[in-house]
Design a protein around this motif. Structure first.
Motif, PDB file in Angstrom:
ATOM      1  N   UNK A  65      42.518  68.181  33.323  1.00  0.00           N
ATOM      2  CA  UNK A  65      42.399  67.232  32.218  1.00  0.00           C
ATOM      3  C   UNK A  65      43.801  66.839  31.767  1.00  0.00           C
ATOM      4  N   UNK A  66      44.011  65.531  31.667  1.00  0.00           N
ATOM      5  CA  UNK A  66      45.308  64.998  31.262  1.00  0.00           C
ATOM      6  C   UNK A  66      45.167  64.261  29.936  1.00  0.00           C
ATOM      7  N   UNK A  67      46.183  64.391  29.076  1.00  0.00           N
ATOM      8  CA  UNK A  67      46.280  63.583  27.859  1.00  0.00           C
ATOM      9  C   UNK A  67      47.451  62.628  28.013  1.00  0.00           C
ATOM     10  N   UNK A  68      47.199  61.347  27.733  1.00  0.00           N
ATOM     11  CA  UNK A  68      48.290  60.369  27.635  1.00  0.00           C
ATOM     12  C   UNK A  68      48.763  60.324  26.188  1.00  0.00           C
ATOM     13  N   UNK A  69      50.059  60.534  25.979  1.00  0.00           N
ATOM     14  CA  UNK A  69      50.677  60.448  24.656  1.00  0.00           C
ATOM     15  C   UNK A  69      51.841  59.473  24.734  1.00  0.00           C
ATOM     16  N   UNK A  70      52.157  58.837  23.623  1.00  0.00           N
ATOM     17  CA  UNK A  70      53.234  57.847  23.589  1.00  0.00           C
ATOM     18  C   UNK A  70      54.200  58.182  22.461  1.00  0.00           C
ATOM     19  N   UNK A  71      55.496  58.082  22.753  1.00  0.00           N
ATOM     20  CA  UNK A  71      56.499  58.225  21.687  1.00  0.00           C
ATOM     21  C   UNK A  71      57.159  56.862  21.437  1.00  0.00           C
ATOM     22  N   UNK A  72      57.571  56.668  20.186  1.00  0.00           N
ATOM     23  CA  UNK A  72      58.178  55.398  19.796  1.00  0.00           C
ATOM     24  C   UNK A  72      57.200  54.443  19.149  1.00  0.00           C
ATOM     25  N   UNK A  73      56.028  54.955  18.753  1.00  0.00           N
ATOM     26  CA  UNK A  73      55.010  54.120  18.104  1.00  0.00           C
ATOM     27  C   UNK A  73      55.341  53.909  16.618  1.00  0.00           C
ATOM     28  N   UNK A  74      54.741  52.898  15.988  1.00  0.00           N
ATOM     29  CA  UNK A  74      55.016  52.654  14.565  1.00  0.00           C
ATOM     30  C   UNK A  74      54.620  53.850  13.705  1.00  0.00           C
ATOM     31  N   UNK A  75      55.461  54.141  12.717  1.00  0.00           N
ATOM     32  CA  UNK A  75      55.246  55.200  11.719  1.00  0.00           C
ATOM     33  C   UNK A  75      55.406  56.613  12.283  1.00  0.00           C
ATOM     34  N   UNK A  76      55.765  56.744  13.545  1.00  0.00           N
ATOM     35  CA  UNK A  76      55.968  58.090  14.086  1.00  0.00           C
ATOM     36  C   UNK A  76      57.243  58.717  13.529  1.00  0.00           C
ATOM     37  N   UNK A  77      57.145  59.984  13.183  1.00  0.00           N
ATOM     38  CA  UNK A  77      58.301  60.789  12.777  1.00  0.00           C
ATOM     39  C   UNK A  77      58.178  62.131  13.483  1.00  0.00           C
ATOM     40  N   UNK A  78      59.189  62.947  13.373  1.00  0.00           N
ATOM     41  CA  UNK A  78      59.108  64.275  13.969  1.00  0.00           C
ATOM     42  C   UNK A  78      57.988  65.085  13.321  1.00  0.00           C
ATOM     43  N   UNK A  79      57.771  64.852  12.030  1.00  0.00           N
ATOM     44  CA  UNK A  79      56.717  65.599  11.324  1.00  0.00           C
ATOM     45  C   UNK A  79      55.336  65.192  11.845  1.00  0.00           C
ATOM     46  N   UNK A  80      55.098  63.875  12.001  1.00  0.00           N
ATOM     47  CA  UNK A  80      53.791  63.439  12.495  1.00  0.00           C
ATOM     48  C   UNK A  80      53.599  63.863  13.955  1.00  0.00           C
ATOM     49  N   UNK A  81      54.697  63.824  14.724  1.00  0.00           N
ATOM     50  CA  UNK A  81      54.606  64.213  16.128  1.00  0.00           C
ATOM     51  C   UNK A  81      54.295  65.706  16.260  1.00  0.00           C
ATOM     52  N   UNK A  82      54.893  66.496  15.386  1.00  0.00           N
ATOM     53  CA  UNK A  82      54.622  67.942  15.415  1.00  0.00           C
ATOM     54  C   UNK A  82      53.142  68.207  15.124  1.00  0.00           C
ATOM     55  N   UNK A  83      52.583  67.464  14.184  1.00  0.00           N
ATOM     56  CA  UNK A  83      51.159  67.634  13.870  1.00  0.00           C
ATOM     57  C   UNK A  83      50.288  67.217  15.055  1.00  0.00           C
ATOM     58  N   UNK A  84      50.646  66.109  15.709  1.00  0.00           N
ATOM     59  CA  UNK A  84      49.913  65.667  16.896  1.00  0.00           C
ATOM     60  C   UNK A  84      49.965  66.733  17.990  1.00  0.00           C
ATOM     61  N   UNK A  85      51.158  67.265  18.232  1.00  0.00           N
ATOM     62  CA  UNK A  85      51.296  68.250  19.295  1.00  0.00           C
ATOM     63  C   UNK A  85      50.622  69.577  18.934  1.00  0.00           C
ATOM     64  N   UNK A  86      50.505  69.849  17.650  1.00  0.00           N
ATOM     65  CA  UNK A  86      49.758  71.031  17.236  1.00  0.00           C
ATOM     66  C   UNK A  86      48.299  70.919  17.645  1.00  0.00           C
ATOM     67  N   UNK A  87      47.739  69.715  17.506  1.00  0.00           N
ATOM     68  CA  UNK A  87      46.358  69.477  17.938  1.00  0.00           C
ATOM     69  C   UNK A  87      46.243  69.521  19.458  1.00  0.00           C
ATOM     70  N   UNK A  88      47.260  68.991  20.151  1.00  0.00           N
ATOM     71  CA  UNK A  88      47.272  69.061  21.611  1.00  0.00           C
ATOM     72  C   UNK A  88      47.254  70.519  22.068  1.00  0.00           C
ATOM     73  N   UNK A  89      48.014  71.366  21.384  1.00  0.00           N
ATOM     74  CA  UNK A  89      48.083  72.782  21.753  1.00  0.00           C
ATOM     75  C   UNK A  89      46.714  73.451  21.624  1.00  0.00           C
ATOM     76  N   UNK A  90      45.932  73.022  20.635  1.00  0.00           N
ATOM     77  CA  UNK A  90      44.593  73.607  20.458  1.00  0.00           C
ATOM     78  C   UNK A  90      43.715  73.361  21.674  1.00  0.00           C
ATOM     79  N   UNK A  91      43.879  72.178  22.305  1.00  0.00           N
ATOM     80  CA  UNK A  91      43.032  71.802  23.440  1.00  0.00           C
ATOM     81  C   UNK A  91      43.678  72.136  24.781  1.00  0.00           C
TER      82      UNK A  91
END
Length: 455
Positions: free
Chosen positions: A210-236
Motif C-alpha cells: 500500500x502506497x500513500x501519495x503525499x505532497x509538500x509545498x501545498x497552500x497553508x502547509x507548515x512544519x506543524x501541520x506536516x508533523x500532524x499529517x505524518x503522525x497520522x501516516x505513522x498510525x497506518x
C-alpha cells in the motif's frame, strides 16, 4: 548555521524550471517524425527485440473525476455522468485489440497500472469487464506487479475485491495532506477515518503493498501541520510513500491560482521536504530513488539495493522491461526505440477509435544519442550514479561541463573520469544534475516550454 545558509543559497541557485525526466527526450521535445502506420511498425520491431523475452508493461488511463482537485496537473475530465464509462471502455478494448494485432502473438504482462483521473470513478463491474477482457488475451508473468491509483473517498470494498480477484496486489492512495485547511484549499476533502477504513479493507483482502501519495509545498502547509499529517501516516504505516514536490503551473492549470498567495516560499518549501524526510526515516522508511520511500521489507527497497530499480511513466517499478504500452486518452507508450502519446481529449479519442483513425497525437523515434542519454539519466535517477558515454561528453557545451564542475565543488556530486556519483546533498538537486545532459534542451533553445521548478 553555515550549512543552513549554504543550503539556502543552493536552493536559490537551483530552483529552476526543469523536467522531471519521466522520459528522455521529454515530451515537448519529441520530433513527431512518424506518420501513418510508422508507430505500430516500431512497436512490432520493439516487441520482437525486447517484448517477447522481457514481457511488457501496460498503463491504462481513466481520465474522469467527479470533482476538481485544484492542485492537480493530471489529464482529467470532471463529470458526474457515469454513462461515459461504457463508450470509453469500448474504446480501450478496441485500442488494445489493435496492439494485439501489432504484436502478432500473445504478450506476457509483467506489470499493469491504472491511473487517472480516478480509476475508481468506474464501477467495479466496468473495471471487471475491461481488465478481464485484456488479461484473458495475455499470459500473466508469475512475478507480475499489478497496481492502481485509488481515491480514498470512492474506492469501495467491491472495487478492492474485484481488482484483487484480477491479480492486483498494490494500491496507491492519493492522500496529499491530512490537514483540514490544506484539504479545503486544494479541494481534496477526505477524513483520516475514511483513509484508515479503505487502507484496512485493502490489507484484509490481501493487498501486499500500500502506497500513500503525499505532497509538500501545498497552500497553508507548515512544519506543524506536516508533523500532524505524518503522525497520522505513522498510525497506518503504508509500505511505500511518494513524497512529491507540488508543481505550480497556474498558466497551464488555472485552478491553482485560487491559493497562489498561500504557498510557502522556496526555502520554506525545501525545509518542509527535509522535515518530512527526517520524520519518514525516524519511522523506519528508506529513501528510494527520487521522492520515494519504502519500508525495508518492501521489494522496492530490495530492488534499490540490488541495482535493479527501474523508472518509467508509471513511476518506480521492479520490472526493468523496455516495452510499456499506454491505453486511453493522453496515455504515453514507451517502447525504448521511441515514444507515442495518444489524443488527450477523451471525446476526440473515442471518436477517432470508433472511426479507426490514428489516435497518436505526438511521437518520437529515438536516435542512438537519445538512447545513450536516456540510459544515463535513468541510472542517475534510479541508482544515483552513472557512466558518462564519451559520445555524450563530447557533445556537452563547455558551460554544462563548468556547471558540473561547480556542482562537484558544492559537494553535490563526484566525477572521476567517465563516472559520476550523486552525493547525499545532491539528491535534492538531481533534476538539475540530469538537466546538464539534456542535449535536446540545448539544441532547441527557441522552444518555450513550461516545467515546474525543481525544488
Amino acid at each position: 548555521m553555515k550549512a543552513m545558509v549554504a543550503q539556502e543559497k543552493l536552493i536559490q541557485k537551483y530552483n529552476l524550471p526543469v523536467p522531471r525526466y519521466t522520459s528522455y527526450p521529454t515530451v515537448p521535445f519529441w520530433e513527431n517524425q512518424m506518420k501513418g502506420d510508422d508507430w505500430h511498425s516500431l512497436v512490432h520491431q520493439a516487441f520482437q527485440l525486447y517484448g517477447k523475452e522481457d514481457g511488457i508493461a501496460l498503463y491504462i488511463h481513466f481520465p474522469f473525476c467527479e470533482s476538481l482537485c485544484t492542485y492537480c496537473g493530471c489529464n482529467k475530465y470532471i463529470t458526474r455522468n457515469h454513462e461515459v464509462e461504457q463508450t470509453y471502455s469500448d474504446s480501450l478494448l478496441k485500442e488494445w485489440k489493435g496492439y494485439l494485432k501489432t504484436f502478432g502473438e500473445k504478450p506476457r504482462i509483467k506489470s499493469l497500472h491504472l491511473g487517472g483521473g480516478t480509476p475508481s470513478f468506474f464501477s467495479p463491474e466496468a473495471l471487471q469487464k475491461v481488465l478481464g477482457t485484456i488479461l484473458e488475451s495475455c499470459e500473466i508473468d508469475p512475478a507480475k506487479e499489478f497496481s492502481f491509483e485509488g481515491h480514498p473517498n470512492n474506492t469501495t470494498s467491491e472495487h478492492l475485491r474485484v481488482l484483487k480477484s484480477l491479480g492486483f496486489d498494490r494500491v496507491s492512495f492519493g492522500i496529499q495532506d491530512f490537514d483540514p485547511k490544506v484539504q479545503e484549499a486544494i479541494h481534496r476533502i477526505q477524513p483520516f477515518e475514511k483513509v484508515a477504513e479503505v487502507t484496512e479493507a485493502a490489507r484484509n483482502l490481501g493487498f501486499t503493498s500500500i502506497n500513500f501519495d503525499l505532497i509538500y509545498g501545498l497552500p497553508h502547509q507548515t512544519q506543524e501541520t506536516l508533523q500532524a499529517t505524518f503522525g497520522k501516516v505513522k498510525e497506518l504505516l503504508p509500505d511505500r510513500i511518494a513524497f512529491y514536490s507540488y508543481a505550480h503551473l497556474p498558466s497551464v492549470f488555472k485552478a491553482q491560482k485560487s491559493f497562489e498567495s498561500f504557498l510557502p516560499k522556496e526555502t520554506e518549501k525545501r525545509k518542509l521536504y527535509e522535515f518530512g524526510k527526517s520524520l519518514l526515516k525516524d519511522f523506519g522508511y528508506e529513501e528510494v530513488g527520487m521522492d520515494h520511500f519504502a519500508l525495508p521489507h518492501d521489494p522496492l527497497c530490495l530492488a534499490k539495493d540490488m541495482g535493479t530499480l527501474h523508472r518509467n511513466f508509471m513511476g518506480y517499478t521492479l520490472s526493468p522491461g523496455k516495452i510499456m504500452i499506454g491505453l486511453g486518452a493522453s496515455s504515453i507508450s514507451d517502447v525504448y526505440l521511441g515514444y507515442a502519446q495518444n489524443e488527450k481529449n477523451h471525446k476526440t479519442y473515442n471518436q477517432q477509435i470508433a472511426s479507426a483513425e490514428n489516435i497518436i497525437q505526438r511521437n518520437h523515434r529515438n536516435s542512438e544519442l537519445d538512447l545513450l542519454t536516456r540510459d544515463l539519466i535513468l541510472d542517475l535517477i534510479c541508482r544515483h550514479e552513472a557512466e558518462i558515454p564519451a559520445k555524450i561528453w563530447d557533445e556537452l557545451p563547455s558551460l554544462n561541463r563548468r556547471n558540473l564542475e561547480e556542482m562537484e565543488q558544492e559537494g553535490l556530486l563526484i566525477r572521476k573520469e567517465n563516472q559520476l556519483v550523486i552525493l547525499e546533498p545532491g539528491i535534492a538537486f538531481i533534476r538539475n544534475i540530469c538537466f546538464q545532459f539534456d542535449l535536446k534542451m540545448l539544441e532547441r533553445k527557441e522552444v518555450t516550454v513550461q516545467f515546474s521548478k525543481s525544488i
